[in-house]
Motif scaffolding. Structure first.
Motif, PDB file in Angstrom:
ATOM      1  N   ASN A  58      15.919  -1.114  -8.576  1.00 12.65           N
ATOM      2  CA  ASN A  58      14.835  -0.538  -7.436  1.00 12.65           C
ATOM      3  C   ASN A  58      14.160  -1.146  -6.068  1.00 12.65           C
ATOM      4  N   GLU A  59      13.434  -0.778  -5.698  1.00 16.56           N
ATOM      5  CA  GLU A  59      12.884  -1.728  -4.309  1.00 16.56           C
ATOM      6  C   GLU A  59      11.770  -1.676  -4.943  1.00 16.56           C
ATOM      7  N   ASN A  60      10.977  -3.492  -4.693  1.00 16.85           N
ATOM      8  CA  ASN A  60       9.754  -4.401  -5.296  1.00 16.85           C
ATOM      9  C   ASN A  60       8.675  -3.672  -3.977  1.00 16.85           C
ATOM     10  N   ALA A  61       7.598  -2.940  -4.932  1.00 15.60           N
ATOM     11  CA  ALA A  61       6.354  -1.962  -3.883  1.00 15.60           C
ATOM     12  C   ALA A  61       5.738  -3.507  -4.242  1.00 15.60           C
ATOM     13  N   ILE A  62       5.421  -4.485  -3.910  1.00 14.10           N
ATOM     14  CA  ILE A  62       5.266  -5.509  -3.717  1.00 14.10           C
ATOM     15  C   ILE A  62       5.616  -6.186  -2.260  1.00 14.10           C
ATOM     16  N   GLN A  63       7.152  -5.990  -2.452  1.00 13.54           N
ATOM     17  CA  GLN A  63       7.923  -6.088  -1.249  1.00 13.54           C
ATOM     18  C   GLN A  63       7.483  -5.694  -0.037  1.00 13.54           C
ATOM     19  N   ILE A  64       7.311  -4.331  -0.152  1.00 14.43           N
ATOM     20  CA  ILE A  64       7.484  -3.278   0.481  1.00 14.43           C
ATOM     21  C   ILE A  64       5.850  -3.713   1.570  1.00 14.43           C
ATOM     22  N   GLY A  65       5.212  -4.128  -0.486  1.00  9.54           N
ATOM     23  CA  GLY A  65       3.275  -3.951   0.900  1.00  9.54           C
ATOM     24  C   GLY A  65       3.479  -5.204   1.618  1.00  9.54           C
ATOM     25  N   THR A  66       4.412  -6.132   1.047  1.00 15.23           N
ATOM     26  CA  THR A  66       4.655  -7.586   2.024  1.00 15.23           C
ATOM     27  C   THR A  66       4.673  -7.477   3.521  1.00 15.23           C
ATOM     28  N   GLU A  67       5.696  -6.182   3.239  1.00 12.90           N
ATOM     29  CA  GLU A  67       6.417  -6.309   4.631  1.00 12.90           C
ATOM     30  C   GLU A  67       5.380  -5.122   5.294  1.00 12.90           C
ATOM     31  N   PHE A  68       4.859  -4.393   5.173  1.00 10.07           N
ATOM     32  CA  PHE A  68       3.880  -3.148   5.622  1.00 10.07           C
ATOM     33  C   PHE A  68       2.666  -4.097   6.590  1.00 10.07           C
ATOM     34  N   PHE A  69       2.061  -4.918   5.978  1.00 12.46           N
ATOM     35  CA  PHE A  69       0.411  -5.867   5.766  1.00 12.46           C
ATOM     36  C   PHE A  69       1.919  -6.544   7.173  1.00 12.46           C
ATOM     37  N   GLN A  70       2.352  -7.226   7.114  1.00 12.18           N
ATOM     38  CA  GLN A  70       3.028  -8.067   8.273  1.00 12.18           C
ATOM     39  C   GLN A  70       3.302  -7.401   9.718  1.00 12.18           C
ATOM     40  N   HIS A  71       3.806  -5.880   9.453  1.00 15.19           N
ATOM     41  CA  HIS A  71       3.824  -5.193  10.585  1.00 15.19           C
ATOM     42  C   HIS A  71       2.308  -4.346  11.256  1.00 15.19           C
ATOM     43  N   LEU A  72       1.360  -4.526   9.958  1.00 17.08           N
ATOM     44  CA  LEU A  72       0.167  -4.311  10.326  1.00 17.08           C
ATOM     45  C   LEU A  72      -0.172  -5.775  11.285  1.00 17.08           C
ATOM     46  N   ASN A  73      -0.045  -6.312  11.090  1.00 17.89           N
ATOM     47  CA  ASN A  73      -0.290  -7.898  12.221  1.00 17.89           C
ATOM     48  C   ASN A  73      -0.226  -8.029  13.953  1.00 17.89           C
ATOM     49  N   ASN A  74       1.505  -6.988  13.197  1.00 16.10           N
ATOM     50  CA  ASN A  74       2.089  -7.017  14.977  1.00 16.10           C
ATOM     51  C   ASN A  74       1.916  -5.929  15.338  1.00 16.10           C
ATOM     52  N   ILE A  75       0.937  -5.366  15.620  1.00 15.90           N
ATOM     53  CA  ILE A  75       0.107  -4.277  15.664  1.00 15.90           C
ATOM     54  C   ILE A  75      -0.274  -4.437  17.349  1.00 15.90           C
TER      55      ILE A  75
END
Length: 377
Positions: free
Chosen positions: A191-208
Motif C-alpha cells: 500500500n501507500e502509507n497515508a502518513i508518508q503522503i501527508g508528510t510530503e503534502f506538508f513539505q510541498h505546502l512549505n515550498n509554495i
C-alpha cells in the motif's frame, strides 16, 4: 445633552448581557433570532424571517436610498474553562447590540422624509457562508450602502479609537482526504502509507512561494491517520489546510498551487486525494464613498483625534462577499477600538462595554448622513 444611544445605555447593556449569556453556533441561532424579533417587534417596523435560516431583516422608513447595516449572530464552539461550549469570543454579541442600538436610536430620533434603513442580522459568519446565504435570499439586491462593524484587538486600535474601513484578508479552509487502503506492517510494499503522503503534502505546502509584497500563509492545521494498532500501515487520512492572503488574487494563486500538489501526489502514489473547501472568505474591497461618510461620522461623534486610518488585518470576514457578489453595493466596516484583550477568539476575551454606545452614535450619524446625501431628487 445625552444622545439617544447614551440614553439607551442601560437597555443596551441588558441586551448585550442576554446575547452573551445565550450564545448559539453557526446555523443554529434560532433563540438569538427570536430574541431580536422580540425587541424590534415592539416598534413600527417591517420584520422578515426565513424558513431555512435564523436570519432576521428589519426595515424602517421608505424610499431611496436604501441604507443597511449588518450584524453577525453566531458564536464560536470552543473550550471554556475545560468545557466545550458555544462562546461569543469574537464580539458578535456586541455587534448585534450595536445594530439594535442603531435601530432603537433611529426610532427614537425620528426618520428623514425619504430613505429606507435596513438592519440585517446574519447567521453563520464564522462558517464564511452566512453572507452568501443573504445574497441568495435577495436581501441586498436593492441596497445602495451597507455598513458593518467589528471590535478590534488592543494592538490594532486603542480604546476609544475608530477607523472607517477594515482591510480583512482572504481566508480559506480546505479539508483533504487520502483514500487508500490499509496494509500489514510487515508488507509496506502492498500500500501507500497515508502518513508518508501527508508528510510530503506538508513539505510541498512549505515550498509554495507567492508575491512577497502581499502577506500570505499556507499551513496544515490537522492530520489524522492510523489507529490503536501499531502493526497496520494506514492507507487513509484526513487533514485540514488553513490558507490566508491579503488579497483575492494571491488567494487564487495559493488555491491553484494546493490543487496542483494534490494532483501531483495522487498521480505519483496512485491514491485518490480529495480536497473540499469548507469555508471561503473573500478579502475586503471597501468603497471610498462609504468610508468617507464613516470617517466624517467618526470625526463628528468621537473627535478627529480618535479617527484612525483604515485597519489592515490578516483576519477574515464574510461581510466582503456582499460587494463581490453585488459590485454596485457601496460598503465598508467600522473598526472599533474597545480595549479588547487578550485577543479575538480567546475564550476569555473581554472589552470595554462603554464603547457600545459610542459605536452606536457613529453609525447612527453615518446612516443619517448617507440617507441625506443620497436621497431621491
Amino acid at each position: 445633552m445625552k444622545t439617544e444611544a447614551e440614553q439607551l445605555a442601560g437597555q443596551l447593556q441588558s441586551i448585550f448581557n442576554h446575547l452573551h449569556e445565550h450564545p448559539e453556533i453557526s446555523w443554529e441561532e434560532h433563540g438569538t433570532s427570536a430574541y431580536i424579533k422580540s425587541i424590534v417587534s415592539a416598534y413600527d417596523c417591517r420584520v422578515q424571517t426565513f424558513d431555512d435560516c435564523a436570519a432576521v431583516v428589519v426595515e424602517i422608513g421608505s424610499g431611496k436610498p436604501v441604507v443597511a447595516i449588518r450584524a453577525d449572530m453566531d458564536a464560536l464552539w470552543q473550550e471554556v474553562d475545560g468545557k466545550m461550549q458555544a462562546n461569543h469570543s469574537c464580539g458578535h454579541d456586541a455587534h448585534m447590540t450595536i445594530v439594535l442600538g442603531v435601530f432603537l436610536s433611529l426610532v427614537k430620533k425620528g426618520l428623514p422624509e425619504t430613505g429606507t434603513f435596513r438592519f440585517i442580522f446574519q447567521p453563520a459568519e464564522e462558517k464564511g457562508t452566512g453572507a452568501l446565504k443573504m445574497v441568495e435570499l435577495g436581501v441586498v439586491d436593492d441596497i445602495d450602502f451597507l455598513y458593518g462593524m467589528h471590535l478590534r484587538p488592543a494592538e490594532e486600535l486603542l480604546e476609544g479609537q475608530f477607523a472607517p474601513a477594515i482591510h480583512h484578508g482572504a481566508a480559506k479552509f480546505i479539508e483533504g482526504t487520502v483514500l487508500g487502503e490499509d496494509a500489514h506492517g510487515a508488507r509496506p510494499h502492498l500500500n501507500e502509507n497515508a502518513i508518508q503522503i501527508g508528510t510530503e503534502f506538508f513539505q510541498h505546502l512549505n515550498n509554495i512561494h507567492a508575491d512577497p509584497r502581499v502577506p500570505y500563509s499556507v499551513k496544515m492545521t490537522a492530520f489524522q491517520a492510523g489507529g490503536k494498532s501499531a502493526n497496520i500501515i494506514p492507507g487513509k487520512a484526513v487533514f485540514s489546510i488553513d490558507v490566508r492572503a491579503q488579497n483575492n488574487e494571491v488567494m487564487a494563486f495559493l488555491t491553484k498551487k494546493i490543487e496542483q500538489i494534490a494532483a501531483m501526489l495522487e498521480n505519483y502514489h496512485g491514491v485518490p486525494i480529495h480536497l473540499e473547501t469548507k469555508a471561503n472568505v473573500a478579502a475586503a474591497v471597501p468603497d471610498e464613498t462609504a468610508a468617507k461618510i464613516l470617517s466624517e461620522a467618526i470625526a463628528e461623534q468621537a473627535g478627529r483625534e480618535n479617527m484612525k486610518p483604515a485597519i489592515t488585518t490578516t483576519g477574515g470576514d464574510d461581510f466582503h462577499f456582499y460587494t463581490i457578489k453585488r459590485p454596485t453595493l457601496k460598503a465598508t466596516m467600522l473598526a472599533i477600538g474597545c480595549g479588547l484583550k487578550p485577543g479575538l477568539h480567546h475564550p476569555q476575551m473581554t472589552f470595554n462595554h462603554d464603547m457600545i454606545p459610542e459605536a452606536v452614535n457613529i453609525l447612527v450619524q453615518a446612516l443619517m448622513k448617507t440617507a441625506a446625501d443620497n436621497r431621491e431628487g
